[in-house]
Design a protein around this motif. Structure first.
Motif, PDB file in Angstrom:
ATOM      1  N   ALA A  74      28.311 -15.140  10.800  1.00 46.56           N
ATOM      2  CA  ALA A  74      29.136 -14.115  10.152  1.00 46.56           C
ATOM      3  C   ALA A  74      28.824 -14.050   8.667  1.00 46.56           C
ATOM      4  CB  ALA A  74      30.607 -14.419  10.375  1.00 46.56           C
ATOM      5  N   TYR A  75      28.622 -15.240   8.068  1.00 47.73           N
ATOM      6  CA  TYR A  75      28.354 -15.267   6.635  1.00 47.73           C
ATOM      7  C   TYR A  75      26.945 -14.812   6.313  1.00 47.73           C
ATOM      8  CZ  TYR A  75      32.803 -17.550   6.031  1.00 47.73           C
ATOM      9  OH  TYR A  75      34.132 -17.798   6.016  1.00 47.73           O
ATOM     10  N   THR A  76      25.999 -15.246   7.101  1.00 41.49           N
ATOM     11  CA  THR A  76      24.635 -14.803   6.832  1.00 41.49           C
ATOM     12  C   THR A  76      24.516 -13.308   7.088  1.00 41.49           C
ATOM     13  OG1 THR A  76      24.089 -15.512   9.057  1.00 41.49           O
ATOM     14  CG2 THR A  76      23.511 -17.011   7.292  1.00 41.49           C
ATOM     15  N   GLY A  77      25.372 -12.829   8.008  1.00 40.24           N
ATOM     16  CA  GLY A  77      25.354 -11.398   8.333  1.00 40.24           C
ATOM     17  C   GLY A  77      25.827 -10.529   7.185  1.00 40.24           C
ATOM     18  N   ILE A  78      26.640 -11.118   6.323  1.00 38.51           N
ATOM     19  CA  ILE A  78      27.198 -10.323   5.225  1.00 38.51           C
ATOM     20  C   ILE A  78      26.089  -9.732   4.368  1.00 38.51           C
ATOM     21  CG2 ILE A  78      28.464 -10.450   3.041  1.00 38.51           C
ATOM     22  CD1 ILE A  78      30.259 -12.516   4.311  1.00 38.51           C
ATOM     23  N   LEU A  79      25.140 -10.607   4.041  1.00 40.06           N
ATOM     24  CA  LEU A  79      24.102 -10.176   3.119  1.00 40.06           C
ATOM     25  C   LEU A  79      23.289  -9.031   3.694  1.00 40.06           C
ATOM     26  CD1 LEU A  79      22.981 -13.615   1.692  1.00 40.06           C
ATOM     27  CD2 LEU A  79      24.372 -11.840   0.604  1.00 40.06           C
ATOM     28  N   SER A  80      23.107  -9.073   5.005  1.00 36.76           N
ATOM     29  CA  SER A  80      22.294  -8.020   5.595  1.00 36.76           C
ATOM     30  C   SER A  80      23.131  -6.798   5.987  1.00 36.76           C
ATOM     31  CB  SER A  80      21.557  -8.562   6.830  1.00 36.76           C
ATOM     32  OG  SER A  80      22.490  -9.156   7.704  1.00 36.76           O
ATOM     33  N   ALA A  81      24.465  -6.952   5.992  1.00 33.44           N
ATOM     34  CA  ALA A  81      25.305  -5.810   6.375  1.00 33.44           C
ATOM     35  C   ALA A  81      25.106  -4.673   5.379  1.00 33.44           C
ATOM     36  CB  ALA A  81      26.766  -6.226   6.389  1.00 33.44           C
ATOM     37  N   SER A  82      25.002  -3.499   5.913  1.00 31.44           N
ATOM     38  CA  SER A  82      24.715  -2.374   5.021  1.00 31.44           C
ATOM     39  C   SER A  82      25.938  -2.059   4.163  1.00 31.44           C
ATOM     40  CB  SER A  82      24.309  -1.156   5.846  1.00 31.44           C
ATOM     41  OG  SER A  82      25.455  -0.617   6.458  1.00 31.44           O
ATOM     42  N   GLY A  83      25.705  -1.866   2.903  1.00 28.83           N
ATOM     43  CA  GLY A  83      26.784  -1.447   2.015  1.00 28.83           C
ATOM     44  C   GLY A  83      27.465  -2.571   1.286  1.00 28.83           C
ATOM     45  N   PHE A  84      27.215  -3.828   1.665  1.00 30.11           N
ATOM     46  CA  PHE A  84      27.933  -4.938   1.011  1.00 30.11           C
ATOM     47  C   PHE A  84      27.663  -4.994  -0.490  1.00 30.11           C
ATOM     48  CE2 PHE A  84      27.472  -9.296  -0.618  1.00 30.11           C
ATOM     49  CZ  PHE A  84      28.796  -9.677  -0.610  1.00 30.11           C
ATOM     50  N   GLY A  85      26.393  -5.144  -0.829  1.00 32.02           N
ATOM     51  CA  GLY A  85      26.045  -5.272  -2.242  1.00 32.02           C
ATOM     52  C   GLY A  85      26.449  -4.044  -3.030  1.00 32.02           C
ATOM     53  N   GLN A  86      26.204  -2.904  -2.420  1.00 30.92           N
ATOM     54  CA  GLN A  86      26.491  -1.637  -3.096  1.00 30.92           C
ATOM     55  C   GLN A  86      27.979  -1.509  -3.441  1.00 30.92           C
ATOM     56  OE1 GLN A  86      25.009   1.326  -0.523  1.00 30.92           O
ATOM     57  NE2 GLN A  86      24.297   2.673  -2.174  1.00 30.92           N
ATOM     58  N   SER A  87      28.815  -1.765  -2.410  1.00 31.76           N
ATOM     59  CA  SER A  87      30.253  -1.566  -2.638  1.00 31.76           C
ATOM     60  C   SER A  87      30.794  -2.622  -3.587  1.00 31.76           C
ATOM     61  CB  SER A  87      31.016  -1.599  -1.317  1.00 31.76           C
ATOM     62  OG  SER A  87      30.897  -2.858  -0.713  1.00 31.76           O
ATOM     63  N   LEU A  88      30.302  -3.857  -3.474  1.00 31.26           N
ATOM     64  CA  LEU A  88      30.781  -4.894  -4.387  1.00 31.26           C
ATOM     65  C   LEU A  88      30.384  -4.548  -5.818  1.00 31.26           C
ATOM     66  CD1 LEU A  88      32.165  -7.596  -4.813  1.00 31.26           C
ATOM     67  CD2 LEU A  88      29.966  -8.720  -4.462  1.00 31.26           C
ATOM     68  N   LEU A  89      29.158  -4.109  -5.987  1.00 28.82           N
ATOM     69  CA  LEU A  89      28.688  -3.739  -7.317  1.00 28.82           C
ATOM     70  C   LEU A  89      29.533  -2.596  -7.871  1.00 28.82           C
ATOM     71  CD1 LEU A  89      26.453  -4.571  -9.270  1.00 28.82           C
ATOM     72  CD2 LEU A  89      25.161  -2.590  -8.474  1.00 28.82           C
ATOM     73  N   LEU A  90      29.802  -1.599  -7.010  1.00 29.55           N
ATOM     74  CA  LEU A  90      30.602  -0.458  -7.457  1.00 29.55           C
ATOM     75  C   LEU A  90      31.969  -0.945  -7.940  1.00 29.55           C
ATOM     76  CD1 LEU A  90      31.096   2.566  -7.784  1.00 29.55           C
ATOM     77  CD2 LEU A  90      31.918   2.610  -5.422  1.00 29.55           C
ATOM     78  N   SER A  91      32.596  -1.820  -7.143  1.00 29.13           N
ATOM     79  CA  SER A  91      33.925  -2.291  -7.526  1.00 29.13           C
ATOM     80  C   SER A  91      33.885  -3.085  -8.827  1.00 29.13           C
ATOM     81  CB  SER A  91      34.532  -3.157  -6.416  1.00 29.13           C
ATOM     82  OG  SER A  91      35.147  -2.321  -5.458  1.00 29.13           O
ATOM     83  N   LEU A  92      32.834  -3.899  -8.996  1.00 23.70           N
ATOM     84  CA  LEU A  92      32.738  -4.669 -10.238  1.00 23.70           C
ATOM     85  C   LEU A  92      32.540  -3.754 -11.441  1.00 23.70           C
ATOM     86  CD1 LEU A  92      30.637  -7.779  -9.123  1.00 23.70           C
ATOM     87  CD2 LEU A  92      33.060  -7.695  -9.717  1.00 23.70           C
ATOM     88  N   GLU A  93      31.715  -2.717 -11.244  1.00 23.03           N
ATOM     89  CA  GLU A  93      31.507  -1.755 -12.338  1.00 23.03           C
ATOM     90  C   GLU A  93      32.810  -1.050 -12.688  1.00 23.03           C
ATOM     91  OE1 GLU A  93      26.837  -0.549 -11.441  1.00 23.03           O
ATOM     92  OE2 GLU A  93      28.486   0.815 -10.914  1.00 23.03           O
ATOM     93  N   LEU A  94      33.509  -0.625 -11.615  1.00 24.32           N
ATOM     94  CA  LEU A  94      34.791   0.053 -11.849  1.00 24.32           C
ATOM     95  C   LEU A  94      35.750  -0.885 -12.580  1.00 24.32           C
ATOM     96  CD1 LEU A  94      35.339   1.865  -8.430  1.00 24.32           C
ATOM     97  CD2 LEU A  94      34.868   2.927 -10.639  1.00 24.32           C
ATOM     98  N   ALA A  95      35.743  -2.165 -12.167  1.00 26.55           N
ATOM     99  CA  ALA A  95      36.641  -3.125 -12.802  1.00 26.55           C
ATOM    100  C   ALA A  95      36.307  -3.268 -14.279  1.00 26.55           C
ATOM    101  CB  ALA A  95      36.544  -4.475 -12.100  1.00 26.55           C
ATOM    102  N   ALA A  96      35.034  -3.385 -14.580  1.00 26.76           N
ATOM    103  CA  ALA A  96      34.624  -3.530 -15.979  1.00 26.76           C
ATOM    104  C   ALA A  96      35.077  -2.326 -16.794  1.00 26.76           C
ATOM    105  CB  ALA A  96      33.113  -3.702 -16.066  1.00 26.76           C
ATOM    106  N   ALA A  97      34.832  -1.126 -16.255  1.00 23.91           N
ATOM    107  CA  ALA A  97      35.224   0.084 -16.979  1.00 23.91           C
ATOM    108  C   ALA A  97      36.741   0.133 -17.144  1.00 23.91           C
ATOM    109  CB  ALA A  97      34.730   1.319 -16.229  1.00 23.91           C
ATOM    110  N   THR A  98      37.467  -0.249 -16.085  1.00 24.63           N
ATOM    111  CA  THR A  98      38.923  -0.211 -16.160  1.00 24.63           C
ATOM    112  C   THR A  98      39.445  -1.192 -17.219  1.00 24.63           C
ATOM    113  OG1 THR A  98      38.939   0.272 -13.810  1.00 24.63           O
ATOM    114  CG2 THR A  98      41.028  -0.326 -14.800  1.00 24.63           C
ATOM    115  N   ILE A  99      38.836  -2.366 -17.259  1.00 23.24           N
ATOM    116  CA  ILE A  99      39.272  -3.357 -18.249  1.00 23.24           C
ATOM    117  C   ILE A  99      39.083  -2.811 -19.657  1.00 23.24           C
ATOM    118  CG2 ILE A  99      38.672  -5.594 -19.268  1.00 23.24           C
ATOM    119  CD1 ILE A  99      38.111  -6.544 -16.363  1.00 23.24           C
ATOM    120  N   VAL A 100      37.909  -2.183 -19.873  1.00 27.30           N
ATOM    121  CA  VAL A 100      37.648  -1.620 -21.197  1.00 27.30           C
ATOM    122  C   VAL A 100      38.683  -0.556 -21.544  1.00 27.30           C
ATOM    123  CG1 VAL A 100      36.030  -0.213 -22.521  1.00 27.30           C
ATOM    124  CG2 VAL A 100      35.190  -2.142 -21.162  1.00 27.30           C
TER     125      VAL A 100
END
Lengths: 290, 369
Positions: free
Chosen positions: A47-73
Motif C-alpha cells: 500500500a505504501y509503495t503503491g502511493i508513489l506510483s499512484a497517479s496524482g499523489f505528487g501533483q496533488s500534494l505539491l498543489l496543496s503545499l503551494e496553496l498552503a504557502a500562498a495562504t500563509i503569506v
C-alpha cells in the motif's frame, strides 16, 4: 513540594493517560494494521509503495503545499499589520478585528463555498465583455487556483488571529516599540528588529495552523472541483481503500515532520524562545477520508 | 543641555493630562517630576521622548523647539517602567542595539557595550538574556542601553517601581552616581516622594497637569509653596487653629507666629510635620495616645487631641517607652513660625497664608497619592 505530591498515589493519572492514549493510538494502530495486512497475503508494504506510483499523489500534494504557502503569506501579510496596528495605534478597533476574524468560525465552509461557486458562475456571465472575465478565468486556473487561496485565507483567519494575539499578549509590544525608537530605530526598523523577532513563536504557530488547515481542507477544494491533496485522498479511497488509509497515515507523518521542522527552525534561530515555538497541536488529517 | 517645557497642554479625550506646564531642567541636573498618578508627569516625559505630541506649547532643548523631530532622532535615552529589554537579544546586544541602529561597526559596538555593562556593574552578564536576569539587573541593562548612544538627555519613567524595596534603594543610588559622573541632564518621573527627595537636585511637584512647585528637596520639605505640596511631600498634621488680629496663630493653647505672615484672620489649619511636634507622657494631660508604631530609629505615635483631631508625632524610639497606647499625654509645638492653611470654605479666610506664592487651588489641599 513537587516530590511530596508525586509520591502520593495518583493512580488515576495513569488511568487517564492510558485512556487518552488508547483513544488516540487505537484508531492509528488500526489504520496502520489495515494498510500492512493484506487479506490472504499477510504483512505487506505494498500500500505504501503503491502511493508513489499512484497517479496524482505528487501533483496533488505539491498543489496543496503551494496553496498552503500562498495562504500563509496572505494571512500573515493581512493579519500581522492589522494586529500590530490595533495594539499600537487603534486599540478601539480591536473588538472589530476580533469579530471579523471570528466570523469564519460561524459560517460553515459549505456555505462559504456555495457563495463562491455562485459568484464564480454568474461573474463571468455578467462580466464577459470586460477584462474582469479574464480575472475570473485566471483565479480558477487548475494549476494554481487563486480562488482557493482566498477561501483558505478566510478560513484560516480565526486560527491565525488567535495564535498572533496570544503571542502579542506575551510581549509588551508598545514598550518594545518605544524602547527601540528611543534607541534610534525608525518605526519600520523597530517593527522588524525589535517586535517581530519576539513574535517568532506566534508567527510560526499561525503559519503552522494555516498549513495544517490547508493540507486537510476538503470541502472547498472538492466542491469547486480542484484536485487538492485531501480531495485526491478521498478519490483514491473510492478505488483503493487500503491505499487511501496508507496515504492518511503518511500525511499524518508528513504533518508531524513539518511541525518538527518549523519548531526547530524557530529554536535554532532564537535561543531565547522559552515558550515552545509551536504549542497548539494540529488537528490535521482529512477527517472526511477516515 | 537644557530642557524647557513651555505652557504645554495635552488632553486625552475629556481628561486634561497637561494644563499649561512650564518647567526647565538645567544642564547636568537631575530633575524629578513628582506627583500622584494622573498628574501628567509621565505625559510630560513622553512628550520629551517624542511619544506624545502636545496640543499646544513647546518643548525646547538648548533653546530649539523639538516638536517636529521624530522620537528616534531626539537623542534621548529612556528607561521604562516595565521591563523593556528586547527578549531576543542578550544583555550586550541590547546595550548595542542603539549603536547598531546608527550603523556603528561590530567591534566598536562590542567594546562600548562591555564598557557600559561594567559601568552599571554587570560586566559578567554580557551573554545573559533578559529572562535570565533579575528585575534589578534588567533595569541596569536598560540604563546601560539608554546611555550607550551618549544621549543629550536621560529620561527615567518610574524605572524602579517594579523592583523590590532593597533593590530600589541601591539602584537609585547608582542612578544618581552615574548621573553625576556623566553630568547628563536627567528627567526622572516618580510617584515616590522619598525617591525624588533622595536622588534629585530639584523636584518638580505636579498636580492636575500643572506645576505646583519646583525646588530643591530641602526647600520643598521645609517651605512647601502650597498645602498640596506640603501634604504630598512627607507627612503633615492638620491642627485646628485661629489667626488673631496681631498675625499670630492660636494652636494647642500656644501662640505662634505664622510663617510668611498671616494674610487673614479666623479659623485655619496649622500644618506641622510629625517630627516638629512634641509629646510627653503626662497623667494630667488631656490628649491620649492611640497607637505607637515602631519604625526603627523613630516611633510614630498617634495622639488624639481632646477635640478628636488625631496628630502623628515622630518620637526618637529610645524615648518612646512611656508612650503606650491608652496613656494620657500633652502635645505642644516648639516656639517656631508655623505654616497655616485656611480651612476650605471657612468664613473669614479670604486668602491663604502659605509661605511664598499661593494659589487658591493649592489651598484646597486634599490628600492625594
Amino acid at each position: 513540594m513537587a516530590r511530596l505530591t508525586s509520591r502520593s498515589p495518583r493512580w488515576w493519572r495513569g488511568v487517564v493517560g492510558v485512556l487518552a492514549g488508547l483513544y488516540f493510538l487505537v484508531p492509528m494502530a488500526a489504520s496502520i494494521l489495515f494498510t500492512v495486512n493484506v487479506p490472504g497475503q499477510g504483512f505487506s508494504l505494498s500500500a505504501y509503495t503503491g502511493i508513489l506510483s499512484a497517479s496524482g499523489f505528487g501533483q496533488s500534494l505539491l498543489l496543496s503545499l503551494e496553496l498552503a504557502a500562498a495562504t500563509i503569506v496572505v494571512v500573515l501579510g493581512l493579519l500581522v499589520p492589522a494586529v500590530l496596528a490595533v495594539r499600537l495605534s487603534a486599540p478601539k478597533l480591536r473588538p472589530v478585528l476580533e469579530i471579523v476574524c471570528s466570523l469564519p468560525l460561524v459560517i460553515p465552509s459549505v456555505a462559504l463555498v456555495a457563495g463562491y461557486s455562485d459568484v464564480l458562475q454568474w461573474g463571468p456571465q455578467y462580466l464577459s465583455r470586460t477584462p474582469l472575465f479574464e480575472t475570473f478565468v485566471a483565479v480558477q486556473n487548475p494549476g494554481f487556483p487563486v480562488v482557493l487561496v482566498l477561501g483558505y485565507s478566510v478560513m484560516a483567519l480565526p486560527l491565525a488571529y488567535r495564535a498572533l494575539d496570544a503571542g502579542m499578549r506575551a510581549v509588551n509590544v508598545r514598550t518594545l516599540m518605544e524602547a527601540a525608537r528611543s534607541c534610534g530605530a525608525s518605526r519600520w526598523r523597530a517593527v522588524f528588529q525589535a517586535v517581530l523577532p519576539n513574535l517568532r513563536g506566534a508567527l510560526l504557530n499561525a503559519a503552522f495552523l494555516t498549513l495544517a488547515l490547508v493540507l486537510g481542507e476538503y470541502t472547498m477544494g472538492n466542491l469547486l472541483g480542484f484536485r487538492t491533496f485531501a480531495v485526491w485522498i478521498v478519490a483514491i479511497g473510492g478505488e483503493q481503500a487500503q491505499l487511501s488509509v496508507a496515504v492518511s497515515v503518511l500525511s499524518l507523518l508528513i504533518t508531524w515532520a513539518l511541525l518538527l521542522v518549523l519548531a526547530f527552525a524557530g529554536r535554532a534561530r532564537s535561543r531565547t524562545s522559552r515558550r515552545s515555538a509551536v504549542s497548539v497541536a494540529p488537528a490535521l488529517i482529512p477527517q472526511e477520508s477516515a | 543641555m537644557t530642557v524647557e517645557f513651555r505652557s504645554l497642554h495635552k488632553a486625552f479625550g475629556a481628561t486634561k493630562a497637561l494644563d499649561g506646564l512650564d518647567l526647565t531642567a538645567h544642564q547636568g541636573e537631575l530633575l524629578a517630576l513628582l506627583g500622584p498618578s494622573g498628574c501628567g508627569k509621565t505625559t510630560a516625559l513622553r512628550m520629551l521622548a517624542g511619544f506624545e505630541h502636545p496640543d499646544s506649547g513647546q518643548i525646547l532643548v538648548d533653546g530649539e523647539d523639538i516638536s517636529g523631530i521624530p522620537a528616534h532622532r531626539r537623542d534621548a535615552g529612556m528607561v521604562f517602567q516595565s521591563y523593556s529589554l528586547f527578549p531576543h537579544l542578550s544583555a550586550a546586544e541590547n546595550v548595542a542595539f542603539g549603536l547598531r541602529m546608527r550603523k556603528v561597526g561590530a567591534a566598536e559596538r562590542r567594546k562600548r557595550a562591555a564598557e557600559l555593562l561594567s559601568l552599571v556593574g554587570l560586566p559578567q552578564h554580557a551573554d545573559r538574556y533578559p529572562h535570565q536576569m533579575s528585575g534589578g539587573q534588567q533595569q541596569r541593562v536598560a540604563l546601560a542601553r539608554a546611555l550607550a548612544m551618549r544621549p543629550k538627555v536621560l529620561l527615567l519613567d518610574e524605572p524602579l517601581s517594579a523592583l523590590d524595596a532593597k533593590v530600589r534603594v541601591t539602584l537609585r543610588e547608582e542612578i544618581r552616581r552615574l548621573q553625576q559622573e556623566l553630568r547628563i541632564t536627567t528627567v526622572f518621573v516618580t510617584h515616590d516622594q522619598e525617591e525624588a527627595l533622595s536622588t534629585a537636585d530639584r523636584v518638580a511637584v505636579m498636580r492636575d497637569g500643572r506645576l505646583e512647585q519646583c525646588a530643591s528637596p530641602a526647600e520643598l520639605y521645609d517651605s512647601p509653596a502650597t498645602a498640596f505640596v506640603a501634604e504630598f511631600v512627607g507627612t503633615m498634621n492638620r491642627l485646628p487653629g485661629r489667626v488673631a488680629a496681631d498675625g499670630t496663630v492660636q494652636v494647642l493653647g500656644q501662640r505662634l507666629p505664622v510663617r510668611g505672615g498671616a494674610h487673614a484672620t479666623g479659623t485655619v489649619d496649622v500644618l506641622v510635620r510629625p517630627e516638629a511636634v512634641e509629646v510627653h507622657a503626662d497623667e494630667h494631660g488631656a490628649a491620649r495616645i492611640m497607637a505607637a508604631a515602631f519604625h526603627g530609629a523613630v516611633t510614630r505615635v498617634t495622639v488624639a487631641l481632646p477635640d478628636g483631631t488625631s496628630v502623628k508625632v515622630d518620637v526618637s524610639s529610645h524615648r518612646a517607652g512611656g508612650l503606650a497606647a491608652g496613656a494620657a499625654a500633652t502635645v505642644r509645638l516648639p516656639e517656631r513660625p508655623v505654616l497655616v492653611d485656611p480651612v476650605a470654605g471657612g468664613a473669614g479666610s479670604a486668602s491663604a497664608a502659605l509661605a511664598g506664592s499661593v494659589s487658591g487651588q493649592g489651598a484646597e489641599g486634599g490628600l492625594a497619592g
